[in-house]
Enzyme design. Structure first.
Site, PDB file in Angstrom:
ATOM      1  N   LYS A 192     -20.433 -55.874 -22.766  1.00 37.54           N
ATOM      2  CA  LYS A 192     -21.243 -54.751 -22.298  1.00 37.54           C
ATOM      3  C   LYS A 192     -22.358 -55.253 -21.379  1.00 37.54           C
ATOM      4  CE  LYS A 192     -23.586 -50.706 -24.102  1.00 37.54           C
ATOM      5  NZ  LYS A 192     -23.263 -49.603 -24.998  1.00 37.54           N
ATOM      6  N   HIS A 219     -28.576 -32.617 -22.283  1.00 41.83           N
ATOM      7  CA  HIS A 219     -27.775 -32.372 -23.485  1.00 41.83           C
ATOM      8  C   HIS A 219     -27.619 -30.862 -23.678  1.00 41.83           C
ATOM      9  CE1 HIS A 219     -25.947 -33.157 -27.308  1.00 41.83           C
ATOM     10  NE2 HIS A 219     -26.706 -32.202 -27.828  1.00 41.83           N
TER      11      HIS A 219
HETATM   12  C1  GRF Z   1     -22.760 -31.341 -19.796  1.00 43.27           C
HETATM   13  O1  GRF Z   1     -22.582 -30.254 -20.682  1.00 43.27           O
HETATM   14  C2  GRF Z   1     -23.904 -32.214 -20.233  1.00 43.27           C
HETATM   15  O2  GRF Z   1     -24.919 -31.513 -20.895  1.00 43.27           O
HETATM   16  C3  GRF Z   1     -23.240 -33.156 -21.203  1.00 43.27           C
HETATM   17  O3  GRF Z   1     -21.976 -33.413 -20.622  1.00 43.27           O
HETATM   18  C4  GRF Z   1     -21.574 -32.293 -19.849  1.00 43.27           C
HETATM   19  C5  GRF Z   1     -21.192 -32.800 -18.489  1.00 43.27           C
HETATM   20  O4  GRF Z   1     -20.596 -31.799 -17.716  1.00 43.27           O
HETATM   21  N1  GRF Z   1     -24.065 -34.332 -21.412  1.00 43.27           N
HETATM   22  P1  GRF Z   1     -20.350 -32.015 -16.171  1.00 43.27           P
HETATM   23  O5  GRF Z   1     -19.488 -33.285 -16.035  1.00 43.27           O
HETATM   24  O6  GRF Z   1     -21.665 -32.193 -15.492  1.00 43.27           O
HETATM   25  O7  GRF Z   1     -19.614 -30.824 -15.685  1.00 43.27           O
END
Ligand code: GRF
Length: 202
Positions: A65, A109
């Site tokens: 990593k 999130h």
């Molecule tokens: C979003 O719902 C974000 O909150 C979460 O992952 C999803 C990504 O969606 N962390 P996208 O790839 O931006 O359409």
């Protein structure tokens, strides 16, 4: 202008929302780089169409990593990145990135943290039966979905909602909230004080 990098692993609707906000002038940053760890991710084509450089870095190509993140850091340094915005990047960041960019990494999130952490926050909130969920933008630290909170927005769950209709509403709010949070950072309006983020109003 600040140089920002978006990290994404999948669809990239948040990437597109950020790119649109930059294009319209609402978000005053240089969207300098997409870092993606999945060769098949839809976000890659979105970045190319938007004229944004793509760094495709696959974890499997590196022994550790640490080496994987060292490669990412090379790309970030080349573009003089000031802020990393995680947008559906499906990996926990390690010490290399966290130490180097502490206080300069944010995440979105799709729930009201600290409730419903993890990769299926929308479904978990829906299945739990809460009446209000939402969206959180926060600084990133060592723990998953844990760092100091920058902005949150509520989303009500209605009787008629299905998981799909709720997802659509959450994403719509995300696409508005994330550019706003990035703009606050870019304008120097965020100050971290322990768990709290002070947001200057002028
Ligand atoms: C979003 O719902 C974000 O909150 C979460 O992952 C999803 C990504 O969606 N962390 P996208 O790839 O931006 O359409």
């Amino acid at each position: 202008m600040m140089n920002i990098a978006v990290f994404a692993s999948g669809r990239g609707s948040n990437f597109s929302a950020i790119a649109r906000a930059v294009k319209s002038g609402k978000l005053k940053v240089n969207l300098a780089l997409l870092v993606c760890d999945q060769p098949a991710a839809k976000v890659i084509a979105k970045a190319r169409r938007a004229g944004v450089k793509v760094a495709l870095v696959k974890r499997a190509d590196f022994a550790s990593k640490k080496d994987f993140e060292a490669k990412i850091i090379e790309y970030l340094e080349k573009e003089k990145i000031d802020l990393i915005a995680l947008a559906g990047f499906m990996r926990m960041l390690g010490a290399e990135l966290l130490q180097k960019y502490r206080g300069r990494i944010i995440n979105i999130h799709p729930a009201l943290l600290p409730a419903f952490k993890g990769s299926v926050g929308i479904k978990d909130a829906f299945d739990y039966g809460v009446k209000v969920t939402g969206v959180t933008v926060h600084f990133v630290d060592e723990e998953m979905d844990h760092g100091a909170i920058i902005l949150q927005a509520p989303v009500k769950i209605e009787e008629a909602d299905t998981l799909e209709s709720l997802e659509a509403r959450i994403h719509k709010i995300e696409h508005k909230l994330y550019p706003e949070a990035i703009q606050l950072f870019a304008a120097g309006k965020l100050q971290i004080e322990g768990r709290k983020v002070r947001v200057s109003i002028r």
